[in-house]
Design a protein around this motif. Structure first.
Motif: not given
Length: 273
Positions: A51-65, A69-70
């Motif tokens: 989750a720590a890795e995904v969250l910055p990417l999630y915001h960078e990709l502009g997702l809302d879903a 993880t893992e």
């Protein structure tokens, strides 16, 4: 074929799929991500990352879903997807589908001591070792080590020993899956496919109607995801690992790698009209 006008879910792996295997670039997919967002089609990251890795990417990709993880160990729900789960101060509800990392590490240490098998997990490595193996910078490597429900490892023993290791894990209620770079140890009831099925059911419950689904990935750990959805995209990988699925008729294998293959796969399954 599918249409952006119908209820549709997109599940996607990250490394080697939406992200380039070597550079982690996603720019070839930007236009399609915008189209999916405009059509209100959820893009759900389903990855071996934390989750720590995904969250910055999630915001960078502009997702809302939601995101997974893992390898299916945890599902993170935004408030709009929550039914009766507790929401944290950041607006997320976490649903754990697998075993805790602390239990996994206890089992791995016991197996190493009793069976003398040779492997190295993230818990055995320095951040510099993780950086070398993954190509990540130090902050990203630290995030990769913040695990909740799995342990990636490098296998240093024989294939015969690997089969024995897998049986030892099964006996402890755990299982082994193979990703693009690492083997991953997790709970036996945990998989990317189970997480897909859980989220499909959750969206159908919210909408009161059936939902179609497409999954995109490049590794053997994506097979359970491919076998769960209506249509699969196996992105050409930069590895020699065979990927066998239950139904080739609803599977498309791309010619392109990474995000170029990601776009190729969506264009194969989703109607332009």
């Amino acid at each position: 074929m599918f249409s952006l006008a119908q209820p549709l879910l997109i599940f996607t792996d990250l490394d080697g799929s939406l992200l380039d295997h070597d550079t982690y670039d996603h720019s070839p997919a930007i236009e399609w991500l915008a189209r999916l967002k405009a059509a209100d089609v959820p893009v759900i990251l389903n990855t071996s990352k934390t989750a720590a890795e995904v969250l910055p990417l999630y915001h960078e990709l502009g997702l809302d879903a939601p995101f997974v993880t893992e390898n299916g160990g945890c599902v993170y729900l935004p408030e709009s997807w929550v039914i009766n789960e507790d929401v944290d101060v950041d607006g997320w509800a976490r649903v754990v589908l697998g075993a805790s990392r602390s239990r996994i590490l206890t089992v791995l240490e016991a197996i190493r001591e009793t069976e003398s098998l040779r492997f190295r997990g993230f818990a055995d490595m320095t951040h510099q070792e993780v950086m070398t193996l993954t190509g990540l910078d130090e902050p990203s490597a630290r995030r990769a080590c913040q695990r909740e429900a799995s342990e990636p490892l490098i296998w240093r023993d024989s294939e015969t020993a690997l089969d024995h290791f897998r049986l030892e894990l099964i006996g402890a209620g755990l299982e082994l899956t193979r990703g693009g770079r690492f083997h991953h140890v997790m709970g036996e009831t945990c998989s990317k496919g189970r997480a897909c099925g859980w989220l499909i059911s959750r969206l159908e419950q919210r909408l009161g109607t059936s939902v179609s689904s497409i999954a995109l990935g490049d590794g053997p750990n994506d097979v359970s995801m491919f076998d769960t959805v209506d249509a699969a995209v196996i992105i050409r990988g930069k590895h020699d690992q065979p990927i066998e699925v239950r139904d080739e008729a609803r599977t498309y294998r791309t010619h392109e790698h990474g995000p170029h293959g990601w776009v190729e796969g969506l264009e194969h399954w989703i109607s332009a009209s």
